[in-house]
Structures are given as C-alpha cells and as structure tokens.
Design an enzyme around this catalytic site. Structure first.
Site, PDB file in Angstrom:
ATOM      1  N   GLY A  47     -20.492 -37.944  17.437  1.00  0.00           N
ATOM      2  CA  GLY A  47     -21.755 -37.446  16.915  1.00  0.00           C
ATOM      3  C   GLY A  47     -21.857 -35.972  17.314  1.00  0.00           C
ATOM      4  O   GLY A  47     -21.592 -35.624  18.477  1.00  0.00           O
ATOM      5  N   ALA A  48     -22.245 -35.127  16.351  1.00  0.00           N
ATOM      6  CA  ALA A  48     -22.146 -33.676  16.570  1.00  0.00           C
ATOM      7  C   ALA A  48     -22.863 -33.178  17.831  1.00  0.00           C
ATOM      8  O   ALA A  48     -22.233 -32.541  18.697  1.00  0.00           O
ATOM      9  CB  ALA A  48     -22.637 -32.957  15.319  1.00  0.00           C
ATOM     10  N   ARG A  89     -12.127 -31.812  18.566  1.00  0.00           N
ATOM     11  CA  ARG A  89     -12.472 -32.211  17.188  1.00  0.00           C
ATOM     12  C   ARG A  89     -12.925 -30.951  16.433  1.00  0.00           C
ATOM     13  O   ARG A  89     -13.668 -30.133  16.983  1.00  0.00           O
ATOM     14  CB  ARG A  89     -13.574 -33.290  17.181  1.00  0.00           C
ATOM     15  CG  ARG A  89     -13.117 -34.593  17.843  1.00  0.00           C
ATOM     16  CD  ARG A  89     -14.099 -35.728  17.593  1.00  0.00           C
ATOM     17  NE  ARG A  89     -14.076 -36.171  16.206  1.00  0.00           N
ATOM     18  CZ  ARG A  89     -14.971 -37.014  15.701  1.00  0.00           C
ATOM     19  NH1 ARG A  89     -15.954 -37.477  16.441  1.00  0.00           N
ATOM     20  NH2 ARG A  89     -14.890 -37.397  14.437  1.00  0.00           N
ATOM     21  N   GLN A 196     -19.439 -46.750  12.275  1.00  0.00           N
ATOM     22  CA  GLN A 196     -20.517 -46.264  13.144  1.00  0.00           C
ATOM     23  C   GLN A 196     -21.871 -46.849  12.746  1.00  0.00           C
ATOM     24  O   GLN A 196     -22.756 -47.024  13.585  1.00  0.00           O
ATOM     25  CB  GLN A 196     -20.602 -44.726  13.104  1.00  0.00           C
ATOM     26  CG  GLN A 196     -19.465 -44.009  13.777  1.00  0.00           C
ATOM     27  CD  GLN A 196     -18.354 -43.661  12.807  1.00  0.00           C
ATOM     28  OE1 GLN A 196     -18.142 -44.356  11.816  1.00  0.00           O
ATOM     29  NE2 GLN A 196     -17.624 -42.597  13.086  1.00  0.00           N
ATOM     30  N   ASP A 237     -22.778 -32.596  10.532  1.00  0.00           N
ATOM     31  CA  ASP A 237     -21.826 -32.063  11.513  1.00  0.00           C
ATOM     32  C   ASP A 237     -21.705 -30.549  11.436  1.00  0.00           C
ATOM     33  O   ASP A 237     -21.404 -29.895  12.427  1.00  0.00           O
ATOM     34  CB  ASP A 237     -20.457 -32.720  11.340  1.00  0.00           C
ATOM     35  CG  ASP A 237     -20.533 -34.159  11.805  1.00  0.00           C
ATOM     36  OD1 ASP A 237     -20.916 -35.025  10.998  1.00  0.00           O
ATOM     37  OD2 ASP A 237     -20.275 -34.412  12.994  1.00  0.00           O
ATOM     38  N   ASN A 247     -20.796 -34.028   6.664  1.00  0.00           N
ATOM     39  CA  ASN A 247     -21.236 -35.184   7.456  1.00  0.00           C
ATOM     40  C   ASN A 247     -20.199 -36.279   7.252  1.00  0.00           C
ATOM     41  O   ASN A 247     -19.209 -36.104   6.520  1.00  0.00           O
ATOM     42  CB  ASN A 247     -22.639 -35.631   7.033  1.00  0.00           C
ATOM     43  CG  ASN A 247     -23.231 -36.654   7.991  1.00  0.00           C
ATOM     44  OD1 ASN A 247     -23.208 -36.454   9.208  1.00  0.00           O
ATOM     45  ND2 ASN A 247     -23.748 -37.758   7.487  1.00  0.00           N
ATOM     46  N   LYS A 248     -20.425 -37.394   7.877  1.00  0.00           N
ATOM     47  CA  LYS A 248     -19.462 -38.504   7.834  1.00  0.00           C
ATOM     48  C   LYS A 248     -19.014 -38.830   6.419  1.00  0.00           C
ATOM     49  O   LYS A 248     -19.822 -38.839   5.482  1.00  0.00           O
ATOM     50  CB  LYS A 248     -20.128 -39.725   8.487  1.00  0.00           C
ATOM     51  CG  LYS A 248     -19.320 -40.982   8.552  1.00  0.00           C
ATOM     52  CD  LYS A 248     -17.958 -40.807   9.172  1.00  0.00           C
ATOM     53  CE  LYS A 248     -17.981 -40.178  10.539  1.00  0.00           C
ATOM     54  NZ  LYS A 248     -16.634 -39.682  10.967  1.00  0.00           N
TER      55      LYS A 248
HETATM   56  O1  MRU Z   1     -16.988 -39.052  13.565  1.00  0.00           O
HETATM   57  P1  MRU Z   1     -18.350 -39.081  14.172  1.00  0.00           P
HETATM   58  O2  MRU Z   1     -18.823 -40.456  14.526  1.00  0.00           O
HETATM   59  O3  MRU Z   1     -18.481 -38.109  15.314  1.00  0.00           O
HETATM   60  O4  MRU Z   1     -19.305 -38.569  13.017  1.00  0.00           O
HETATM   61  C1  MRU Z   1     -20.690 -38.487  13.263  1.00  0.00           C
HETATM   62  C2  MRU Z   1     -21.462 -38.084  12.073  1.00  0.00           C
HETATM   63  O5  MRU Z   1     -20.933 -37.794  11.027  1.00  0.00           O
HETATM   64  C3  MRU Z   1     -22.949 -37.959  12.269  1.00  0.00           C
HETATM   65  O6  MRU Z   1     -23.636 -38.299  11.112  1.00  0.00           O
HETATM   66  C4  MRU Z   1     -23.265 -36.499  12.611  1.00  0.00           C
HETATM   67  O7  MRU Z   1     -22.492 -36.085  13.684  1.00  0.00           O
HETATM   68  C5  MRU Z   1     -24.681 -36.297  12.916  1.00  0.00           C
HETATM   69  S1  MRU Z   1     -25.111 -36.927  14.490  1.00  0.00           S
HETATM   70  C6  MRU Z   1     -26.690 -36.533  14.850  1.00  0.00           C
END
Ligand code: MRU
Length: 374
Positions: A47-48, A89, A196, A237, A247-248
């Site tokens: 998560g960012a 990352r 997730q 992100d 985003n994801k």
């Molecule tokens: O690969 P991840 O689980 O780190 O990806 C997370 C996401 O894409 C979230 O939607 C994003 O980081 C926002 S978190 C507040």
C-alpha cells in the site's frame, strides 16, 4: 482500528504481516534496515502510504544501528540504506517522497552530528507515520459527502488502514461516512492476483462491522448493470500532473465500466501520492512482478507448466475517467492539471478556493464538462 499496521519499537520495526492475513494475525519484527526492505519487496507490508512509512522507519533503524561516529562514514552507510529502500518497489511515489524527506535530514549530518541526526531521523519517520493518519482522517472528512444513505460503494484492492499508517484513504472515506451514521453497502473487488480485496479489505471491513460483499473482479459489470453500485472509490499509488492515476491492476477496467454505466469514479489519496514532475500517466513506472503470482495460488500451480503470463502490478486510469481526487486538502476536480498546480501553489488558501464555491458539489472550481485537458 483494532490493529497497528506498523510500529516503531526503538530497536526494531514491527509490522502486521499482511501475507498471512486473514488466516493469521501475526506481527513481523524487522531488526535491520534490510529486513524492512525485504518486507516491502515481499509485500509483508504494502500500500503506497504504508510502504513510505516503512521505508522511513527502515532508514531510521539502519541509522540507529550504525556504529560509526564519523559523519561522513555514517552518511555513506545511511545513503546506502536509502538506495536499498528506493529499489524495493517502483510505482508508489510515497516511498520516494518518504526517502527524500529522510535524506534531507541526513544532508545536515556534518553540522548536526551523528547522534543528533539519528534522533532526527527517528523523529522524522514517526512524523511521517503520525501525519499520514491525520491526513487520512481529513480525506475521510472531505470524501464522506460522496456516499449517500443506502448507496452501494465499490472499492478495489486495499486502500485501508493496512495500506497506510492507519485509517486508510478509500476506506477512510467509507469509515468517515459510517461514523456519520450512514447505512450503505460496500462491494469489495477480490483483486487478482494478490487478492488484497479478498484477504485484506474484506478483513478490515469485518473488523469494523461494515456490511460488505466480496465479488471477483469480473463481477463488477453485472453489479453496475443491476444498479447496485452508486459510487466507486479507490486509492492511488501515483498521480501524474494531469490527474492520470496509477493504482492496483484492474482499476482502469473498473473506471471504464463506471463510465459506461454513468457511475462516478473517485480516487482518494494524500498529496504525497501526487507526482507533479510527471506530465502524464505514460511516465509512471509500472512494476511487473513474478509471473508465479498469476500461474500459482499460494505456491500451488493453477496454470499449465510453461505457459507465458503477464503480471503488471498496477495500471493507469486516464484522468478523463476520474470524477475527482479526494485529498486531505479537499476534492480536486477537472481540469486536474490546473487545479493540482493551484493546490501546490497556494496550499493555505486551497480550502477557501475549492471547498466553498457554490457549484453544487464541494470543490468544483473550474469544471469544464467536455474538456479533454487534465
Ligand atoms: O501492490 P500493493 O498491494 O502495494 O498495491 C496497493 C494499491 O494499489 C493501493 O490501492 C494503493 O497503494 C493505495 S493505498 C492507500
């Protein structure tokens, strides 16, 4: 929240191991900067905003454990840790934003001295954590108006307390609407391949006793067609200068579906997720992860041996599909490029400029309905 995503323990960084959820609630103690970096890489924490906090704490830990009293040697060692964090990352800009902040402290080591710099680095990491939680609460406060009594709210991935220092961005909006007494239904995208939504968001919502229905990613269109979704809220992100949002993986498809069903699509993110150095989403580096995340399920093969697979962890949603970006400073509307610039140019007057305009909805300063410009 009944759990802590990440905690500074003086000689270690404790984080809730998200790889084990929802089956096990287990904390992972990272006793070195490298083990924090490894936790980020392997998504024990993800998560960012959360990986920004983790990187900062990892740097503070690396600094604290360094034995050198020579400012130059000390700085070299901590710079190496900063580089290690940067390489964990590539997509979430919050990580780089947090490392930049730590490096600013480190730059003053010659004048501040090693011991003082160590203290400052720890304080900065704790500040990044504390302010993230505050910022998320503000995002919730601004965004809760978008959820109406009886709504169906769809979210993707996990943008909750687990993905941040605490409380969450997209889920922060949901928590704030719930705290106002609104009753509504949340639909949770499973979020293949790392699940997730299924493992983390559904777990968080159950902890918070918020009515939630889990769906697989390919069910969102049917729900929308049935009229069960009134608003979509996701996290981010990295957001480029024109509002294009990484985003994801799967977020883009959801935005396209939302548009074709006339459903408003919102991004909730702190301003630390904005990257105005990028003109558009084309420039956002997209992480590609091991294809075993697609071909296997928790180590068990689910695809024929030797098949090719593609595993980008994120996608970019073009700004034209986004109704607004909910930040701690208010909801930013189109044209994004202009309004994001204004936000950074005049941070203090933002609230007055963007939240009090009588445009029907908060924060609709210069809306040009058919404008293609971000
Ligand atoms: O690969 P991840 O689980 O780190 O990806 C997370 C996401 O894409 C979230 O939607 C994003 O980081 C926002 S978190 C507040």
């Amino acid at each position: 929240m009944k759990f802590k995503t990440i905690e500074w323990k003086g000689d270690r960084v404790r984080l809730l191991d998200q790889r084990r959820l929802p089956q096990e609630v287990q904390y992972l103690d990272c006793r070195s900067a490298s083990s924090v970096a490894q936790a980020i890489r392997t998504m024990a924490i993800r998560g960012a905003p959360a990986i920004g906090v983790a990187a900062a704490m990892g740097i503070a830990l690396g600094a604290k454990k360094n034995r050198s009293s020579n400012p130059r040697f000390f700085a070299k060692a901590v710079e190496k840790v900063c580089r290690e964090m940067r390489e964990t990352r590539p997509t979430a800009v919050n990580l780089f934003w947090a490392v930049d902040r730590m490096e600013k402290i480190l730059e003053r080591v010659e004048s501040d001295g090693v011991e003082e710099t160590k203290k400052r680095l720890v304080r900065e990491a704790l500040q990044i954590l504390g302010s993230d939680i505050e910022v998320n609460r503000k995002i919730g406060k601004h965004g809760k108006q978008l959820i109406k009594e009886g709504d169906g709210v769809l979210t993707h991935c996990n943008a909750g307390a687990l993905a941040t220092g605490g409380y969450g961005t997209a889920l922060g909006v949901i928590y704030a609407a719930r705290d106002e007494g609104k009753q509504f239904q949340v639909f949770v995208d499973e979020t293949r391949p790392m699940l997730q939504g299924c493992r983390l968001t559904a777990w968080e919502l159950i902890q918070e006793k918020i009515p939630a229905t889990l769906i697989t990613d390919n069910m969102a269109g049917v729900l929308m067609r049935k009229g069960l979704v009134n608003v979509v809220v996701v996290g981010a992100d990295r957001i480029a200068g024109n509002g294009d949002t990484a985003n994801k993986i799967g977020t883009y498809g959801l935005a396209v579906l939302s548009k074709s069903h006339g459903i408003p699509f919102y991004v909730a993110a702190p301003t630390s997720t904005l990257d105005l150095s990028l003109v558009s989403g084309e420039e956002i580096p997209i992480e590609e992860r091991n294809i075993e995340e697609v071909t296997h399920f928790r180590g068990y093969p689910i695809a024929p041996k030797g098949v090719k697979a593609f595993n980008p962890a994120f996608d970019v949603t073009p700004h034209s599909l986004i109704h607004g970006i909910i930040t701690e400073k208010g909801i930013i509307r189109k044209p994004f490029r202009k309004n994001l610039k204004t936000l950074f140019a005049t941070p203090n007057s933002f609230k007055e400029r963007f939240q009090t305009l009588p445009a029907g909805e908060a924060g609709v300063p210069y809306r040009t309905r058919n404008s293609k410009e971000g």
